[in-house]
Scaffold this motif. Structure first.
Motif, PDB file in Angstrom:
ATOM      1  N   ASP A 159       0.725  -1.393   0.176  1.00 35.51           N
ATOM      2  CA  ASP A 159      -0.389   0.022   0.559  1.00 35.51           C
ATOM      3  C   ASP A 159       0.888   1.253   0.248  1.00 35.51           C
ATOM      4  OD1 ASP A 159      -1.918   2.172   0.873  1.00 35.51           O
ATOM      5  OD2 ASP A 159      -3.010   0.962   1.740  1.00 35.51           O
ATOM      6  N   PRO A 160       0.582   1.708  -0.692  1.00 32.05           N
ATOM      7  CA  PRO A 160       1.343   3.711  -1.282  1.00 32.05           C
ATOM      8  C   PRO A 160       1.277   4.494   0.006  1.00 32.05           C
ATOM      9  CG  PRO A 160       0.565   3.175  -3.227  1.00 32.05           C
ATOM     10  CD  PRO A 160      -0.221   2.417  -2.179  1.00 32.05           C
ATOM     11  N   ARG A 161       0.448   3.967   0.962  1.00 33.46           N
ATOM     12  CA  ARG A 161       0.441   4.820   1.860  1.00 33.46           C
ATOM     13  C   ARG A 161       0.951   4.254   3.576  1.00 33.46           C
ATOM     14  NH1 ARG A 161      -1.852   9.977   1.318  1.00 33.46           N
ATOM     15  NH2 ARG A 161      -2.843  10.170  -0.113  1.00 33.46           N
ATOM     16  N   ASP A 162       1.040   3.066   3.143  1.00 34.03           N
ATOM     17  CA  ASP A 162       1.712   2.233   4.264  1.00 34.03           C
ATOM     18  C   ASP A 162       3.347   2.669   4.949  1.00 34.03           C
ATOM     19  OD1 ASP A 162       1.314  -1.052   5.844  1.00 34.03           O
ATOM     20  OD2 ASP A 162       2.769   0.209   6.194  1.00 34.03           O
ATOM     21  N   PRO A 163       3.613   2.951   6.195  1.00 35.69           N
ATOM     22  CA  PRO A 163       5.128   3.710   6.747  1.00 35.69           C
ATOM     23  C   PRO A 163       5.787   2.769   6.133  1.00 35.69           C
ATOM     24  CG  PRO A 163       2.961   4.389   8.348  1.00 35.69           C
ATOM     25  CD  PRO A 163       2.623   3.441   6.972  1.00 35.69           C
ATOM     26  N   ARG A 164       5.553   0.868   6.057  1.00 35.37           N
ATOM     27  CA  ARG A 164       6.463   0.147   6.058  1.00 35.37           C
ATOM     28  C   ARG A 164       7.097   0.412   4.450  1.00 35.37           C
ATOM     29  NH1 ARG A 164       4.070  -5.400   8.178  1.00 35.37           N
ATOM     30  NH2 ARG A 164       2.332  -4.732   6.821  1.00 35.37           N
ATOM     31  N   ASN A 165       6.240   1.018   3.824  1.00 33.44           N
ATOM     32  CA  ASN A 165       7.108   0.344   1.949  1.00 33.44           C
ATOM     33  C   ASN A 165       6.597   1.856   2.028  1.00 33.44           C
ATOM     34  OD1 ASN A 165       7.999   0.576  -0.395  1.00 33.44           O
ATOM     35  ND2 ASN A 165       5.400  -0.752  -1.015  1.00 33.44           N
ATOM     36  N   PRO A 166       8.140   3.331   3.190  1.00 35.59           N
ATOM     37  CA  PRO A 166       8.128   4.551   2.528  1.00 35.59           C
ATOM     38  C   PRO A 166       8.632   4.743   1.213  1.00 35.59           C
ATOM     39  CG  PRO A 166       9.967   3.315   3.455  1.00 35.59           C
ATOM     40  CD  PRO A 166       8.511   2.713   3.195  1.00 35.59           C
ATOM     41  N   ARG A 167       8.693   4.201  -0.068  1.00 34.04           N
ATOM     42  CA  ARG A 167       9.585   4.255  -1.425  1.00 34.04           C
ATOM     43  C   ARG A 167       8.326   4.605  -2.270  1.00 34.04           C
ATOM     44  NH1 ARG A 167      13.288   0.916  -4.640  1.00 34.04           N
ATOM     45  NH2 ARG A 167      11.989  -0.485  -4.122  1.00 34.04           N
ATOM     46  N   ALA A 168       7.003   3.260  -2.696  1.00 32.47           N
ATOM     47  CA  ALA A 168       5.976   3.899  -3.164  1.00 32.47           C
ATOM     48  C   ALA A 168       5.233   4.955  -2.510  1.00 32.47           C
ATOM     49  CB  ALA A 168       5.240   2.894  -2.457  1.00 32.47           C
ATOM     50  N   LEU A 169       5.192   5.301  -1.648  1.00 32.06           N
ATOM     51  CA  LEU A 169       4.834   6.177  -0.793  1.00 32.06           C
ATOM     52  C   LEU A 169       5.356   7.261  -1.060  1.00 32.06           C
ATOM     53  CD1 LEU A 169       2.958   6.564   2.488  1.00 32.06           C
ATOM     54  CD2 LEU A 169       4.662   8.708   1.771  1.00 32.06           C
ATOM     55  N   LEU A 170       6.451   8.209  -1.393  1.00 32.07           N
ATOM     56  CA  LEU A 170       7.397   8.541  -1.733  1.00 32.07           C
ATOM     57  C   LEU A 170       7.642   8.987  -3.427  1.00 32.07           C
ATOM     58  CD1 LEU A 170       9.524  10.678  -0.425  1.00 32.07           C
ATOM     59  CD2 LEU A 170      10.927   9.541  -0.750  1.00 32.07           C
ATOM     60  N   LEU A 171       7.821   7.642  -3.952  1.00 29.04           N
ATOM     61  CA  LEU A 171       7.111   8.438  -5.285  1.00 29.04           C
ATOM     62  C   LEU A 171       5.730   8.715  -6.034  1.00 29.04           C
ATOM     63  CD1 LEU A 171       8.955   4.806  -6.339  1.00 29.04           C
ATOM     64  CD2 LEU A 171       9.604   7.466  -5.914  1.00 29.04           C
ATOM     65  N   THR A 172       5.109   8.434  -5.466  1.00 27.27           N
ATOM     66  CA  THR A 172       3.788   8.870  -5.834  1.00 27.27           C
ATOM     67  C   THR A 172       3.899  11.042  -5.146  1.00 27.27           C
ATOM     68  OG1 THR A 172       2.644   6.591  -5.462  1.00 27.27           O
ATOM     69  CG2 THR A 172       1.144   9.067  -5.103  1.00 27.27           C
ATOM     70  N   ALA A 173       4.349  10.679  -4.054  1.00 29.01           N
ATOM     71  CA  ALA A 173       4.230  12.248  -3.461  1.00 29.01           C
ATOM     72  C   ALA A 173       5.279  13.371  -5.053  1.00 29.01           C
ATOM     73  CB  ALA A 173       4.893  12.154  -1.829  1.00 29.01           C
ATOM     74  N   ALA A 174       6.231  12.928  -4.842  1.00 28.43           N
ATOM     75  CA  ALA A 174       6.830  12.921  -6.548  1.00 28.43           C
ATOM     76  C   ALA A 174       6.263  13.430  -7.200  1.00 28.43           C
ATOM     77  CB  ALA A 174       8.360  12.031  -6.622  1.00 28.43           C
ATOM     78  N   GLU A 175       5.082  12.623  -7.542  1.00 28.19           N
ATOM     79  CA  GLU A 175       4.462  12.631  -9.020  1.00 28.19           C
ATOM     80  C   GLU A 175       3.335  13.858  -8.752  1.00 28.19           C
ATOM     81  OE1 GLU A 175       3.655   8.336 -11.096  1.00 28.19           O
ATOM     82  OE2 GLU A 175       2.756   8.919  -9.158  1.00 28.19           O
ATOM     83  N   GLN A 176       2.522  14.355  -7.658  1.00 31.82           N
ATOM     84  CA  GLN A 176       2.392  15.156  -7.033  1.00 31.82           C
ATOM     85  C   GLN A 176       2.866  15.961  -6.445  1.00 31.82           C
ATOM     86  OE1 GLN A 176      -0.575  14.692  -7.363  1.00 31.82           O
ATOM     87  NE2 GLN A 176      -1.841  13.588  -5.097  1.00 31.82           N
ATOM     88  N   LEU A 177       4.187  16.106  -6.681  1.00 33.90           N
ATOM     89  CA  LEU A 177       4.839  17.474  -6.856  1.00 33.90           C
ATOM     90  C   LEU A 177       5.164  17.993  -7.953  1.00 33.90           C
ATOM     91  CD1 LEU A 177       7.100  19.363  -5.575  1.00 33.90           C
ATOM     92  CD2 LEU A 177       8.138  17.291  -5.644  1.00 33.90           C
ATOM     93  N   GLY A 178       5.839  17.414  -8.830  1.00 28.33           N
ATOM     94  CA  GLY A 178       5.640  17.315 -10.092  1.00 28.33           C
ATOM     95  C   GLY A 178       4.247  18.278 -11.330  1.00 28.33           C
ATOM     96  N   SER A 179       3.268  17.646 -10.782  1.00 25.86           N
ATOM     97  CA  SER A 179       2.003  18.482 -10.615  1.00 25.86           C
ATOM     98  C   SER A 179       1.529  20.067 -10.412  1.00 25.86           C
ATOM     99  CB  SER A 179       0.612  17.490 -10.418  1.00 25.86           C
ATOM    100  OG  SER A 179      -0.237  18.517 -10.618  1.00 25.86           O
ATOM    101  N   ALA A 180       1.987  19.910  -8.966  1.00 27.59           N
ATOM    102  CA  ALA A 180       1.851  21.159  -8.257  1.00 27.59           C
ATOM    103  C   ALA A 180       2.790  22.304  -8.794  1.00 27.59           C
ATOM    104  CB  ALA A 180       2.638  20.532  -6.706  1.00 27.59           C
ATOM    105  N   ALA A 181       3.934  21.112  -9.001  1.00 33.36           N
ATOM    106  CA  ALA A 181       5.335  22.852  -9.641  1.00 33.36           C
ATOM    107  C   ALA A 181       4.560  23.404 -11.006  1.00 33.36           C
ATOM    108  CB  ALA A 181       6.479  21.791 -10.109  1.00 33.36           C
ATOM    109  N   ARG A 182       4.235  22.225 -11.909  1.00 38.16           N
ATOM    110  CA  ARG A 182       3.673  21.944 -13.223  1.00 38.16           C
ATOM    111  C   ARG A 182       2.487  23.290 -13.559  1.00 38.16           C
ATOM    112  NH1 ARG A 182       4.376  24.331 -17.864  1.00 38.16           N
ATOM    113  NH2 ARG A 182       4.298  23.291 -19.662  1.00 38.16           N
TER     114      ARG A 182
END
Length: 298
Positions: A159-182
């Protein structure tokens, strides 16, 4: 902590931006809107460019880079609204044959939903009995999976929001960041070019404040995402995801406002950023689950 990008990281970002904008330009984006089907040709081109294999060791055929570089890659993917389950495929590289090369598309069950189920070759998680639902985002087809029972509440490491999997969660956050900047860039561009009452609308303080707020949100999310990428701390990744979700949704809404009536038309791409931000923010259980993870840690 130094958040300045190295020369190699800047070169990586420029190269990925060229590849993504070249392969997923507006024509490709609009074609995907009209028919939500994953185009395998540009997907394989991403594999050839090393996008999915960035974090694989060189001896395994990968690029041998780390999580900060992966975050830069997914930030660029968020800018162009890359269609497809990129995070799940990226995380499957090295585990699922063909994922690193872009030959195999991998998706994952994220909370009550699974995106791109019909287009995926491999599904991670239990998608039995999944039912297609109408997605608010025309670029993200969704299926709803069965409701979990009282004894089925254990955290899922996929689960991307499960803290035990920070990579999945963080990569989705990076996508959101890219959209916010754009969307912040799009609002500023429009404010400079659109003229009313004898001059650009950007000369009005209301528009200037709107754009300034968008920049602050995007940069705050950027610092949080980059910091979590450097430390690898699961709770920092949760906080970064919350900030990035908020920046992506609110910046897209403000970008619509800055564009005026034009922003609400189907021909404009701004609404696609808003709809994608909404969907990303809800996948994996929504903000409430992330907030509960932070509260439990406190």
């Amino acid at each position: 902590m130094d958040f300045q990008l190295s020369d190699d990281q800047r070169a990586l970002r420029r190269g990925l931006r060229d590849v993504l904008e070249g392969r997923f330009g507006r024509d490709v984006l609009r074609a995907a809107v009209e028919e939500p089907r994953l185009d395998r040709k540009p997907w394989r081109a991403l594999g050839d460019a090393g996008f999915f294999a960035l974090c694989l060791p060189e001896e395994a055929g990968g690029v041998g880079l780390g999580l900060p570089e992966a975050v830069l890659a997914f930030e660029e993917a968020g800018r162009v609204l890359l269609p497809g389950p990129a995070v799940a495929t990226f995380l499957a590289a090295g585990e699922v044959a063909g994922a690193a090369e872009g030959k195999v598309v991998v998706t994952a069950v994220e909370g009550p939903f699974v995106p791109w189920l019909d287009e995926a070759d491999v599904v991670r998680g239990d998608a039995a009995g999944a039912v297609a639902v109408r997605s608010v985002d025309p670029l993200t087809p969704l299926h709803r999976v069965r409701e979990r029972g009282p004894g089925d509440e254990a955290p899922d490491p996929r689960d991307p929001r499960d803290p035990r999997n920070p990579r999945a969660l963080l990569l989705t956050a990076a996508e959101q960041l890219g959209s916010a900047a754009r969307t912040a860039e799009l609002a500023v561009q429009h404010a400079r070019q659109r003229e009313q009452f004898g001059g650009p609308v950007g000369r009005f303080q209301a528009v200037q404040h709107l754009c300034a707020d968008m920049l602050v949100r995007a940069e705050l999310a950027r610092v949080a995402v980059y910091a979590a990428a450097v430390t690898g701390d699961p709770l920092e990744a949760v906080g970064a995801r919350l900030l990035a979700d908020d920046a992506a949704v609110r910046n897209a809404r403000d970008c619509l406002q800055a564009h005026g009536g034009m922003g609400f038309t189907w021909e404009s791409d701004v609404h696609l950023h808003l709809k994608r931000a909404w969907v990303r923010a809800e996948l994996g259980g929504g903000a409430a689950r992330a907030e509960e993870a932070l509260a439990a840690a406190l």
